[in-house]
Motif scaffolding. Structure first.
Motif, PDB file in Angstrom:
ATOM      1  N   GLU A  91      16.908  -0.685 -11.422  1.00 24.97           N
ATOM      2  CA  GLU A  91      15.812  -0.791 -10.595  1.00 24.97           C
ATOM      3  C   GLU A  91      15.851  -1.490  -9.369  1.00 24.97           C
ATOM      4  O   GLU A  91      17.388  -1.760  -9.172  1.00 24.97           O
ATOM      5  CB  GLU A  91      14.104  -1.627 -10.993  1.00 24.97           C
ATOM      6  CG  GLU A  91      13.835  -1.155 -12.162  1.00 24.97           C
ATOM      7  CD  GLU A  91      13.424  -0.176 -13.173  1.00 24.97           C
ATOM      8  OE1 GLU A  91      13.203   0.375 -11.951  1.00 24.97           O
ATOM      9  OE2 GLU A  91      13.321   0.384 -14.035  1.00 24.97           O
ATOM     10  N   PHE A  92      14.729  -0.546  -8.393  1.00 24.64           N
ATOM     11  CA  PHE A  92      14.483  -0.976  -6.835  1.00 24.64           C
ATOM     12  C   PHE A  92      13.569  -1.873  -6.510  1.00 24.64           C
ATOM     13  O   PHE A  92      12.855  -1.766  -6.392  1.00 24.64           O
ATOM     14  CB  PHE A  92      15.262   0.234  -6.021  1.00 24.64           C
ATOM     15  CG  PHE A  92      15.495  -0.293  -4.878  1.00 24.64           C
ATOM     16  CD1 PHE A  92      16.728   0.025  -4.185  1.00 24.64           C
ATOM     17  CD2 PHE A  92      14.413   0.146  -3.557  1.00 24.64           C
ATOM     18  CE1 PHE A  92      16.527  -0.247  -3.233  1.00 24.64           C
ATOM     19  CE2 PHE A  92      14.138  -0.126  -2.201  1.00 24.64           C
ATOM     20  CZ  PHE A  92      15.520  -0.360  -2.393  1.00 24.64           C
ATOM     21  N   SER A  93      14.180  -3.080  -5.807  1.00 21.88           N
ATOM     22  CA  SER A  93      13.364  -3.710  -4.709  1.00 21.88           C
ATOM     23  C   SER A  93      13.670  -3.112  -2.878  1.00 21.88           C
ATOM     24  O   SER A  93      13.800  -3.624  -2.827  1.00 21.88           O
ATOM     25  CB  SER A  93      13.821  -5.601  -5.054  1.00 21.88           C
ATOM     26  OG  SER A  93      12.875  -6.098  -4.290  1.00 21.88           O
ATOM     27  N   THR A  94      11.983  -3.183  -2.546  1.00 19.54           N
ATOM     28  CA  THR A  94      11.782  -2.043  -1.617  1.00 19.54           C
ATOM     29  C   THR A  94      12.089  -4.005  -0.696  1.00 19.54           C
ATOM     30  O   THR A  94      12.357  -3.670   0.257  1.00 19.54           O
ATOM     31  CB  THR A  94      10.747  -1.726  -1.424  1.00 19.54           C
ATOM     32  OG1 THR A  94      10.821  -0.419  -2.377  1.00 19.54           O
ATOM     33  CG2 THR A  94      10.483  -1.126  -0.054  1.00 19.54           C
ATOM     34  N   TRP A  95      11.257  -5.130  -1.069  1.00 21.90           N
ATOM     35  CA  TRP A  95      11.387  -6.061  -0.719  1.00 21.90           C
ATOM     36  C   TRP A  95      12.513  -6.403  -0.170  1.00 21.90           C
ATOM     37  O   TRP A  95      12.949  -7.364   1.100  1.00 21.90           O
ATOM     38  CB  TRP A  95      10.443  -7.274  -1.092  1.00 21.90           C
ATOM     39  CG  TRP A  95       9.040  -6.825  -1.034  1.00 21.90           C
ATOM     40  CD1 TRP A  95       8.293  -5.835  -0.475  1.00 21.90           C
ATOM     41  CD2 TRP A  95       7.879  -7.804  -1.970  1.00 21.90           C
ATOM     42  NE1 TRP A  95       6.866  -5.740  -1.300  1.00 21.90           N
ATOM     43  CE2 TRP A  95       7.220  -7.290  -1.927  1.00 21.90           C
ATOM     44  CE3 TRP A  95       8.207  -8.549  -3.328  1.00 21.90           C
ATOM     45  CZ2 TRP A  95       5.906  -7.773  -2.555  1.00 21.90           C
ATOM     46  CZ3 TRP A  95       7.142  -9.592  -3.369  1.00 21.90           C
ATOM     47  CH2 TRP A  95       6.063  -9.092  -3.316  1.00 21.90           C
ATOM     48  N   GLN A  96      13.610  -6.844  -0.981  1.00 18.86           N
ATOM     49  CA  GLN A  96      15.030  -7.152  -1.034  1.00 18.86           C
ATOM     50  C   GLN A  96      16.161  -5.956   0.176  1.00 18.86           C
ATOM     51  O   GLN A  96      17.195  -5.774  -0.315  1.00 18.86           O
ATOM     52  CB  GLN A  96      15.340  -7.603  -2.440  1.00 18.86           C
ATOM     53  CG  GLN A  96      14.213  -8.939  -2.439  1.00 18.86           C
ATOM     54  CD  GLN A  96      15.470  -9.444  -3.701  1.00 18.86           C
ATOM     55  OE1 GLN A  96      16.111  -8.658  -4.876  1.00 18.86           O
ATOM     56  NE2 GLN A  96      14.786 -10.431  -4.070  1.00 18.86           N
TER      57      GLN A  96
END
Length: 158
Positions: free
Chosen positions: A80-85
């Motif tokens: 998955e991808f974390s926009t925040w990080q």
């Protein structure tokens, strides 16, 4: 990818799931859903799991604990991808050990194997959730060094 094994000497092995494991994985998923008080899994779950796990472009991965051809536990995850990080992480979707085999070290070995797989794929961390009423799981994850983050999970049917 090296696969972790429990620290105690018990027979069995953690290995990547194979297509032939799908009926047993579906049974473990059904037991997991029942344990969590979720609705029943689809009757055709085994066939529905095949494309994302074993198709030409896998979307998810699964490890199983195999003891002499009997699957005792499984862990499944996806990237998955974390926009925040601004970084990828691994989402641990399921980690389940069948009741008679809990306490043998398989849960920790599976968690370690997923962590190793996440690191090998360049993920920044592993994230997951567990029901707040499952105090045994919460305690297990804390002992493994995980940090809890309070959130409410939503589902929007389409």
């Amino acid at each position: 990818m090296p696969v972790a094994t429990p620290t105690v000497a018990i027979p069995g092995a953690i290995r990547p799931a194979a297509p032939a494991d799908l009926p047993a994985i579906a049974r473990l998923c059904a037991d997991h859903a029942a344990f969590e008080g979720a609705g029943p899994v689809p009757a055709d779950l085994a066939s529905r799991l095949e494309p994302p796990l074993f198709g030409p472009n896998p979307r998810a991965w699964c490890l199983v604990v195999d003891r002499g051809g009997e699957l005792l536990a499984y862990a499944s995850w996806s990237r998955e991808f974390s926009t925040w990080q601004a970084a990828e992480h691994v989402h641990l979707d399921c980690l389940f050990v069948a009741e008679p085999y809990r306490g043998e070290g398989w849960g920790r070995a599976l968690l370690d194997a997923v962590k190793d797989a996440a690191e090998a794929r360049g993920a920044a961390e592993v994230q997951w959730q567990t029901p707040d009423w499952n105090t045994d799981a919460v305690r297990f994850y804390h002992r493994a060094g995980a940090l809890g983050r309070p959130k409410v999970r939503f589902s929007l049917p389409l």
